[in-house]
Design an enzyme around this catalytic site. Structure first.
Site, PDB file in Angstrom:
ATOM      1  N   ASP A 226      -0.243  -3.087   5.810  1.00 46.74           N
ATOM      2  CA  ASP A 226      -0.239  -3.399   7.237  1.00 46.74           C
ATOM      3  C   ASP A 226       1.118  -3.110   7.860  1.00 46.74           C
ATOM      4  OD1 ASP A 226      -2.874  -4.348   7.148  1.00 46.74           O
ATOM      5  OD2 ASP A 226      -2.197  -6.342   6.523  1.00 46.74           O
TER       6      ASP A 226
ATOM      7  N   TYR B 270       1.099  -7.200  -5.635  1.00 47.66           N
ATOM      8  CA  TYR B 270       2.029  -7.352  -4.519  1.00 47.66           C
ATOM      9  C   TYR B 270       3.134  -8.320  -4.919  1.00 47.66           C
ATOM     10  CZ  TYR B 270      -0.868  -4.973  -1.018  1.00 47.66           C
ATOM     11  OH  TYR B 270      -1.567  -4.032  -0.294  1.00 47.66           O
TER      12      TYR B 270
END
Length: 270
Positions: free
Chosen positions: A54, A112
């Site tokens: 994002d 992540y």
């Protein structure tokens, strides 16, 4: 026509996410423009990525593939494409792969890393590259709450309203919270992630760490399957796509950018 895989790293601060947009201010737009220039401007180049990051989210290891008639040595792909990329985006490696390889659908898991600065004031030297929480945090309580999230669950309470995934069930294999000096380092590995899932998980864990919610709230929130009951989506600044895992048949030995991400700061992180 042959298929090429590329490993990328980028600072997402200046970019409005990975996925192409009409205005062109995305990582995918920059990469595809650089590939087209490297190929001699013969037309647009289409890429597929392992994970669509994002706005403001970084990557220490992003994997993409493209199909091309261009024949070049692996190192020529790296140096040639980098010559057309802005400084905040870099190709780390390139290699030919079989047609069976798909950067997204062949991936077994994504990892992540979230870097959280716990200083009294915001971290000027880490601006855009680390999240910030100045309130004291109960790390053992956060770790206890995190255990409820491991395994296969319906993560509806942690997906954004714009999430386009067909179903909300994901398998979270790992959620570690490490204290390294003034930083907390969150490491999350799953088969796949929902839109804003990592940032929503971090936001919920911080609610527990700050004493605003009890440890048991995390399990209750997970079972509620209602995003409206969750914590606010936490800032993107400290979030990095750090590793992609593929089946052994494709011959990728180690695609863990987290090693590179954290190793220069071992002393600073404790």
């Amino acid at each position: 026509m042959s298929r090429i895989a590329l490993g990328l790293a980028y600072d997402g601060s200046a970019w409005q996410g990975w996925q192409t947009q009409p205005h062109g201010v995305t990582v995918q737009d920059q990469v595809e423009a650089a590939l087209a220039s490297f190929a001699g401007g013969g037309g647009p180049v289409a890429t597929v990525c392992a994970g669509r990051t994002d706005t403001g989210v970084h990557a220490a290891m992003q994997v993409i593939h493209l199909d091309t008639d261009l024949q070049r040595r692996d190192e020529s792909w790296v140096r040639g494409v980098n010559a057309f990329l802005p400084p905040s985006i870099v190709v780390q490696w390139a290699r030919p792969v079989s047609e069976a390889f798909h950067a997204r659908f062949s991936a077994r898991s994504r990892t992540y890393v979230y870097l959280l600065w716990r200083g009294r004031v915001r971290p000027a030297l880490w601006a855009g590259r680390a999240g910030w929480a100045f309130q004291p945090l109960d790390v053992p309580a956060m770790r206890a709450a995190a255990r409820a999230l491991l395994g296969e669950h319906d993560f509806s309470s942690f997906r954004s309203s714009q999430c386009q995934a067909r179903h909300p069930v994901r398998t979270l294999h790992r959620l570690d919270i490490d204290e390294r000096g003034a930083f907390l380092v969150f490491t999350l590995r799953a088969n796949a992630f929902l839109h804003h899932m990592v940032r929503n998980l971090i936001g919920a864990l911080l609610q527990v760490g700050q004493g605003r919610e009890p440890v048991a709230w995390m399990d209750a929130l997970l079972c509620a399957r209602d995003r409206r009951l969750g914590a606010p989506t936490f800032m993107p600044d400290g979030l990095y796509l750090s590793a992609i895992e593929y089946p052994a048949e494709f011959g990728f030995d180690e695609l863990d950018g987290g090693i590179t991400l954290l190793s220069p700061f071992t002393g600073a992180l404790g």
